[in-house]
Motif scaffolding. Sequence first.
Motif, short mmCIF file in Angstrom:
data_model
loop_
_atom_site.label_atom_id
_atom_site.label_comp_id
_atom_site.label_asym_id
_atom_site.label_seq_id
_atom_site.Cartn_x
_atom_site.Cartn_y
_atom_site.Cartn_z
N ARG A 80 0.90 -1.01 0.26
CA ARG A 80 0.09 0.12 0.21
C ARG A 80 0.75 1.43 0.28
N TYR A 81 1.94 0.78 -0.36
CA TYR A 81 2.88 2.22 -0.01
C TYR A 81 2.72 3.07 -1.82
N PRO A 82 2.34 4.22 -1.54
CA PRO A 82 2.82 5.67 -2.76
C PRO A 82 4.02 5.03 -3.55
N LYS A 83 4.02 4.86 -4.88
CA LYS A 83 4.97 5.31 -6.19
C LYS A 83 5.06 6.38 -7.06
N PHE A 84 6.40 6.51 -6.73
CA PHE A 84 6.93 7.81 -7.77
C PHE A 84 7.36 7.23 -9.08
N TYR A 85 6.76 8.29 -9.69
CA TYR A 85 7.05 8.15 -11.67
C TYR A 85 7.41 8.99 -11.60
N PHE A 86 7.85 8.92 -13.59
CA PHE A 86 7.92 9.83 -13.84
C PHE A 86 7.52 10.49 -15.47
N ASP A 87 6.81 11.28 -15.51
CA ASP A 87 5.38 11.88 -16.20
C ASP A 87 6.36 11.36 -17.83
N LEU A 88 5.61 10.79 -18.32
CA LEU A 88 6.38 10.08 -19.89
C LEU A 88 4.61 10.36 -20.95
N THR A 89 4.07 10.86 -20.55
CA THR A 89 3.23 10.71 -21.47
C THR A 89 3.34 11.75 -22.31
N GLU A 90 3.01 11.50 -23.88
CA GLU A 90 3.44 11.90 -24.96
C GLU A 90 2.09 12.50 -25.46
N THR A 91 2.17 14.22 -24.92
CA THR A 91 1.24 14.49 -25.41
C THR A 91 1.20 15.10 -27.12
N GLU A 92 -0.18 15.79 -27.32
CA GLU A 92 -0.57 15.44 -28.68
C GLU A 92 0.09 17.22 -29.06
N ASP A 93 -0.64 17.28 -30.73
CA ASP A 93 0.06 18.73 -30.77
C ASP A 93 -2.06 19.11 -30.74
N LEU A 94 -1.41 20.22 -30.58
CA LEU A 94 -3.21 20.81 -29.86
C LEU A 94 -3.92 21.17 -30.66
N LYS A 95 -3.24 21.75 -32.17
CA LYS A 95 -4.09 22.81 -32.75
C LYS A 95 -4.77 21.54 -33.75
N ALA A 96 -3.85 20.03 -34.06
CA ALA A 96 -4.39 19.47 -35.06
C ALA A 96 -5.02 18.59 -34.27
N PHE A 97 -5.17 17.94 -32.70
CA PHE A 97 -5.84 17.55 -31.74
C PHE A 97 -6.90 17.79 -31.56
N SER A 98 -7.16 19.26 -31.31
CA SER A 98 -8.28 20.26 -31.13
C SER A 98 -9.56 19.90 -32.40
N GLU A 99 -8.52 20.39 -33.79
CA GLU A 99 -9.76 19.81 -35.09
C GLU A 99 -10.35 18.24 -35.41
#
Length: 525
Positions: free
Chosen positions: A356-375
């Motif tokens: 039940r210990y919390p876990k350390f992590y690095f954010d490895l999420t790849e974000t999308e291009d906002l313009k292309a994603f919003s369209e």
Amino acid sequence: MAKKDKSQKQALETTQTADVAWLTNQWQEHPVIGLTPARLHQLLIGAEQGNLQAQADLFADMEERDGHIFSEMDKRKKSVNSLDWGINPPKNASDQEKKIAEEVKEWIDEIQDFEMFLFDAMDAVGHGYSCQEIKWQRYGSLWLPTSFQHQLARNFMTPVSQPNELRLNTGLLDGAELWDFGWFVHYHKAKSGYISRSGLHRVLTWPFLFKNYGVRDVMEFLEIYGLPIRIGQYPEGATNDEKMTLLRAVMSIGRNAGGIIPKGMSIEFENAANGDTDNHMAVIKWCEQTQSKIIVGGTLLSQADGKTSTNAQSKTHENQFEVIAKSDAKQLARSINDSLVTHLMRLNYPDISSDRYPKFYFDLTETEDLKAFSESISALVDNGMKIPLRWAHERTGIPLPTDDQDEILQKQVVQSSQTIPHLAANTFSPQLLTQKLAANNRNIPLEDQAIQLLLNEQIESSQAISEQWMSGLINKIQTGKEEDVLLLLSELNPNDDEPALQEKLTQLIFACEVFGRLSIEAEVE
């Protein structure tokens, strides 16, 4: 058990290396001097048998003496510093567990020089391991780390019988076990194998050695390039002192353009040394390209020549380096959980089980291009696709508001300064001045609007006439006599005989009943 409890208490009060006087009397050696393939092989075999000192010294020399290795390794070591990190509570966490996760995040965030802590931990990429000694401080009821002291890789060893257990080198055969709570240890696997063979520098040793040969040959060639070959001649019976005098004159005359020799001796000048270094530079280039492939997964991150390299190839090498950097971050996050988060939880929340210990992590999420994603996402939503709001926030890297107090951006309603065209000014169909047309805001040409409204009115008129005619016909059929209806059908179908007309009459009565039921249901709805 008592020995373990004693080491835990000692680790909170002092450091383990402070009790090992043997380490203070050790000086780092430089095995790269005079390194040969045979000596390198012997050095690597010694590391496999538990003596990591010579290998660690060689690895340190490699980074210090080879600028290319240093540059590429620096990219690997600093790649995690640019990543965001966080603490995740366990699955199906209670409110208390979520609160503890926030506490752990605050504790780690308060560590001074956390970036240097990560940098020193990434030294394990080359050696296979990196050890930092922890100094603890008590704040009320809390035990928190105040500093992390990086220790040289040469200060550790592995027992011959336990090649995967790292111990402090105390000068004894089996060394000393690392104190519990006393160390942050990051094990990094560049390749499979025991600790002594898992480091990336192990693969780099051979290109480093061959490159040194190439550099040495180039330096020797440049030392004599363009200088004439000098040959000294001494007479028979010359003494050793006279021979040495002649030799010194021969060696210095090329640089000093002058010198003295005893009478009876002579110096002859042959052709100047010539040639090129192409072959030697080719060896050096091959070694550096191999080093780049080993460290960052390609050559175009540091050696694009503008001739054979292309943008597509460069993107491919960048993607490969991103894969390597993500792997580094995951391995480091695992060690932080094992050697830091676990220590914090055991000291400050001893009653909580490790699952039940919390876990350390690095954010490895790849974000999308906002313009292309919003369209694209707008089109998907318009087509009926159900997209979770949290997923969209994760893909764009935009955090969700934590509570109602957070200010959020809202869509601004822009008042258009353009007036909607008035149909009264239209000469095509001025009679179609309706609220529907006046409220149109799609910038449709006025003539097209008028034609569409005219067609709609004609359709509605035709529908009303058809329903009126059908209603009259149905009423006549329902209220009339069978003979009158048959007469009407015979007028419409003069070629049909009486049995055929009788069958059509039956079908017509059934259709009238169905139409009547549907009309009643529509009125009820």
